[in-house]
Design an enzyme around this catalytic site. Structure first.
Site, PDB file in Angstrom:
ATOM      1  CB  CYS A   1       0.926  19.452   5.725  1.00  0.00           C
ATOM      2  SG  CYS A   1       0.330  19.751   4.061  1.00  0.00           S
TER       3      CYS A   1
ATOM      4  CD  GLU B   1     -10.541  27.323   0.490  1.00  0.00           C
ATOM      5  OE1 GLU B   1      -9.649  27.272   1.343  1.00  0.00           O
ATOM      6  OE2 GLU B   1     -10.584  26.565  -0.507  1.00  0.00           O
TER       7      GLU B   1
ATOM      8  CB  CYS C   1      -0.941  -0.034   1.202  1.00  0.00           C
ATOM      9  SG  CYS C   1      -1.955   1.432   1.380  1.00  0.00           S
TER      10      CYS C   1
ATOM     11  CB  CYS D   1       0.900   3.149   7.155  1.00  0.00           C
ATOM     12  SG  CYS D   1      -0.822   3.249   7.349  1.00  0.00           S
TER      13      CYS D   1
ATOM     14  CD  GLN E   1      -5.821  20.801   9.420  1.00  0.00           C
ATOM     15  OE1 GLN E   1      -5.187  19.780   9.204  1.00  0.00           O
ATOM     16  NE2 GLN E   1      -5.413  21.989   9.009  1.00  0.00           N
TER      17      GLN E   1
HETATM   18  C1  LIG Z   1      -4.212  23.017   4.145  1.00  0.00           C
HETATM   19  S1  LIG Z   1      -5.819  23.559   3.695  1.00  0.00           S
HETATM   20  C2  LIG Z   1      -6.123  24.697   5.009  1.00  0.00           C
HETATM   21  C3  LIG Z   1      -7.562  24.880   5.410  1.00  0.00           C
HETATM   22  C4  LIG Z   1      -7.850  25.556   6.716  1.00  0.00           C
HETATM   23  N1  LIG Z   1      -6.888  26.546   7.101  1.00  0.00           N
HETATM   24  C5  LIG Z   1      -8.089  24.548   7.825  1.00  0.00           C
HETATM   25  O1  LIG Z   1      -7.233  24.393   8.696  1.00  0.00           O
HETATM   26  O2  LIG Z   1      -9.137  23.903   7.826  1.00  0.00           O
HETATM   27  C6  LIG Z   1      -5.494  24.525   2.302  1.00  0.00           C
HETATM   28  C7  LIG Z   1      -6.701  25.201   1.700  1.00  0.00           C
HETATM   29  O3  LIG Z   1      -6.229  26.033   0.638  1.00  0.00           O
HETATM   30  C8  LIG Z   1      -7.199  26.060  -0.372  1.00  0.00           C
HETATM   31  N2  LIG Z   1      -6.505  26.510  -1.601  1.00  0.00           N
HETATM   32  C9  LIG Z   1      -5.729  25.773  -2.438  1.00  0.00           C
HETATM   33  N3  LIG Z   1      -5.260  26.539  -3.429  1.00  0.00           N
HETATM   34  C10 LIG Z   1      -5.718  27.798  -3.222  1.00  0.00           C
HETATM   35  C11 LIG Z   1      -5.576  29.033  -3.918  1.00  0.00           C
HETATM   36  N4  LIG Z   1      -4.857  29.103  -5.020  1.00  0.00           N
HETATM   37  N5  LIG Z   1      -6.194  30.121  -3.435  1.00  0.00           N
HETATM   38  C12 LIG Z   1      -6.931  30.040  -2.282  1.00  0.00           C
HETATM   39  N6  LIG Z   1      -7.108  28.890  -1.581  1.00  0.00           N
HETATM   40  C13 LIG Z   1      -6.521  27.783  -2.039  1.00  0.00           C
HETATM   41  C14 LIG Z   1      -7.727  24.645  -0.402  1.00  0.00           C
HETATM   42  O4  LIG Z   1      -9.006  24.596  -1.012  1.00  0.00           O
HETATM   43  C15 LIG Z   1      -7.757  24.300   1.081  1.00  0.00           C
HETATM   44  O5  LIG Z   1      -9.008  24.615   1.639  1.00  0.00           O
END
Ligand SMILES: C[S@@+](CC[C@H](N)C(=O)[O-])C[C@H]1O[C@@H](n2cnc3c(N)ncnc32)[C@H](O)[C@@H]1O
Length: 466
Positions: free
Chosen positions: A421, A349, A84, A87, A299
């Site tokens: 991340c 977002e 897989c 993990c 998350q």
């Molecule tokens: C790591 S997540 C963070 C979400 C939030 N901060 C949380 O903790 O729940 C990254 C977010 O960035 C958004 N995203 C990705 N590319 C983007 C862009 N070009 N402009 C704005 N948002 C974007 C994704 O849809 C996603 O919701």
């Protein structure tokens, strides 16, 4: 004087010692003084491997056998561990995983020449199994056959995860120790129903087949469960599949059906219909209630996310009169958790669905000082004119777009809390911020994804005064 033995040739079997695992999850070892990259192997293992490539910098090889386990090597929990790859670290002792992740962050910052004094120890996950509140599974018409399976086994249907490096082959997953407790029962039902109703699985080569994805989401504190079934087309048999799926799982609080006739292999849909329930689940984090739709980011490790948000709130150190910008705000979790402590929060977002969730989440929690801007930040940030006091940035794995970093530097917030991340892209973004007047004052990592090479880290930067 020591002599280095000749470099082994392609196809040769060698004995290697694994030294570490790199940030991409590859084992790095050594054969008679020559570095070798292996797809598996735990630091300290003595292994037999076959050389598959001879690169200038290193050899590459496949592990054939572990001759002697290193002291950090523990038993893998999952029957699919060798096929897989989900993990990657499951046979590495958990404390050693945390140390390895710490080293990856250190290395990323050093490589990008970001000055830092100390990275705090990685905060481990108290429940490192069954921690995922979301799992995205693929249906596949070409099943990945595992090493120990008998000859002649059926190969035309699978429900699980793509085999590592194989876009077209799907591993038929019968157990998964990351998925939330009880989640595998939904997978088994979907597989059995599909077979009984003779519904075909999507074929990545011919772009034919009906069933494409099964997404499962669980509200850990609410017990609510969502299933999102994506098919390439609708029809009577699909309806029967959905109806019977619901009937067999009365505990399912909502079921959504999406149709995706496109070729891209993503669990998304152009047409969507709610079959049961409201079409979303709710989750409660730190006293705030969140609505989560099938495709909104949330998350994936609920309990560790609560700790992550605690760290972000501490690092934001926001004051009552502050304006906060929350970049990449998803369904609004960070914005809404901060809203109670500050004057105003603006979230940015890309996903319109996540913004709709964020707005609904604000009103369901009676929060009126958080607003959200939908669209690509590389464009929307251009029209931001107010300087935020605190800026939180939580981008996807690819990091921040260059234009976003540029605009952040122009806006010049006093404090930036960068959440990532991916230490490698974070280091790249931090290097630019540091070069333009910021200082990295703290790095606080957390293990949100136990048994994988991914690590979350909260980096705090302040604006230098001179
Ligand atoms: C790591 S997540 C963070 C979400 C939030 N901060 C949380 O903790 O729940 C990254 C977010 O960035 C958004 N995203 C990705 N590319 C983007 C862009 N070009 N402009 C704005 N948002 C974007 C994704 O849809 C996603 O919701």
């Amino acid at each position: 004087m020591d002599t280095v033995a000749q470099r082994p040739k392609k196809g040769e079997e060698v004995e290697a010692v694994v030294e570490t695992i790199d940030r991409r999850g590859r084992s790095v070892g050594e054969v008679d003084g020559h570095p070798i990259i292996l797809t598996r192997g735990i630091p300290g293992d003595r292994v037999r491997a076959r050389v598959t490539k001879r690169r200038r910098a290193e050899l590459q090889g496949v592990l054939l056998e572990v001759l002697e386990r290193g002291p950090l090597h523990v038993d893998a929990r999952c029957a699919h561990a060798q096929s897989c790859g989900g993990c990657r670290f499951q046979d590495l002792a958990y404390e050693a995983q945390l140390e390895l992740l710490h080293g990856h962050i250190q290395e990323a910052l050093a490589n990008a020449r970001v000055p830092f004094s100390e990275i705090e120890p990685v905060i481990g996950c108290p429940t490192p199994w069954n921690y995922r509140n979301k799992m995205e599974l693929s249906f596949g018409a070409i099943r990945w056959v595992e090493a120990e399976e008998p000859e002649g086994v059926a190969r035309d249907f699978a429900l699980g995860f793509h085999a590592p490096g194989r876009f077209d082959r799907v591993l038929d997953v019968r157990e998964c120790h990351l998925l939330f407790e009880g989640g595998m029962e939904f997978v088994t039902t979907a597989r059995e129903l599909a077979k009984e109703l003779e519904l075909s699985a999507w074929n990545q080569h011919t772009h034919e087949g009906c069933l494409r994805h099964l997404v499962l989401r669980r509200g850990v504190h609410t017990g609510e469960t969502l299933a999102y079934v994506v098919t390439s087309e609708g029809g009577e048999v699909v309806e029967e599949f959905l109806e019977r799926f619901c009937a067999l799982h009365p505990e399912l609080t909502t079921l959504v059906h999406g149709v995706n006739p496109g070729v891209a292999d993503v669990a998304t849909s152009s047409e969507r219909r709610v079959v049961k329930g409201p079409g979303w689940i709710t989750e409660r984090l730190r006293g705030v209630e969140f609505r989560i739709s099938p495709e909104s980011f949330f998350q994936t490790n609920t309990l560790q996310a609560e700790r992550l948000f605690g760290v972000i709130l501490e690092e934001a150190a926001a004051q009552e009169a502050d304006l906060v910008h929350d970049l990449y705000s998803g369904a609004g979790s960070i914005s809404l958790l901060l809203a109670g402590a500050v004057e105003r929060v603006v979230g940015f977002e890309l996903s319109a669905e996540a913004v709709a969730d964020a707005e609904a989440n604000a009103s369901r929690n009676g929060i009126s000082n958080a607003t959200f801007v939908a669209g690509d930040l590389a464009e929307t940030i251009a029209s931001v004119s107010e300087r935020p006091d605190v800026l939180v940035s939580d981008p996807p794995r690819s990091g921040m777009h260059e234009k976003v970093v540029e605009r952040v530097i122009e806006l010049a917030p006093q404090r930036i809390v960068h959440v990532s991340c991916n230490a490698h892209t974070a280091a790249r973004d931090l290097a630019r911020l540091v070069h333009h007047g910021y200082e990295l004052v703290r790095a606080r990592p957390l293990d949100l994804f136990p048994h994988t090479p991914h690590v979350e880290c909260v980096f705090t930067l302040t604006r230098r005064t001179s």
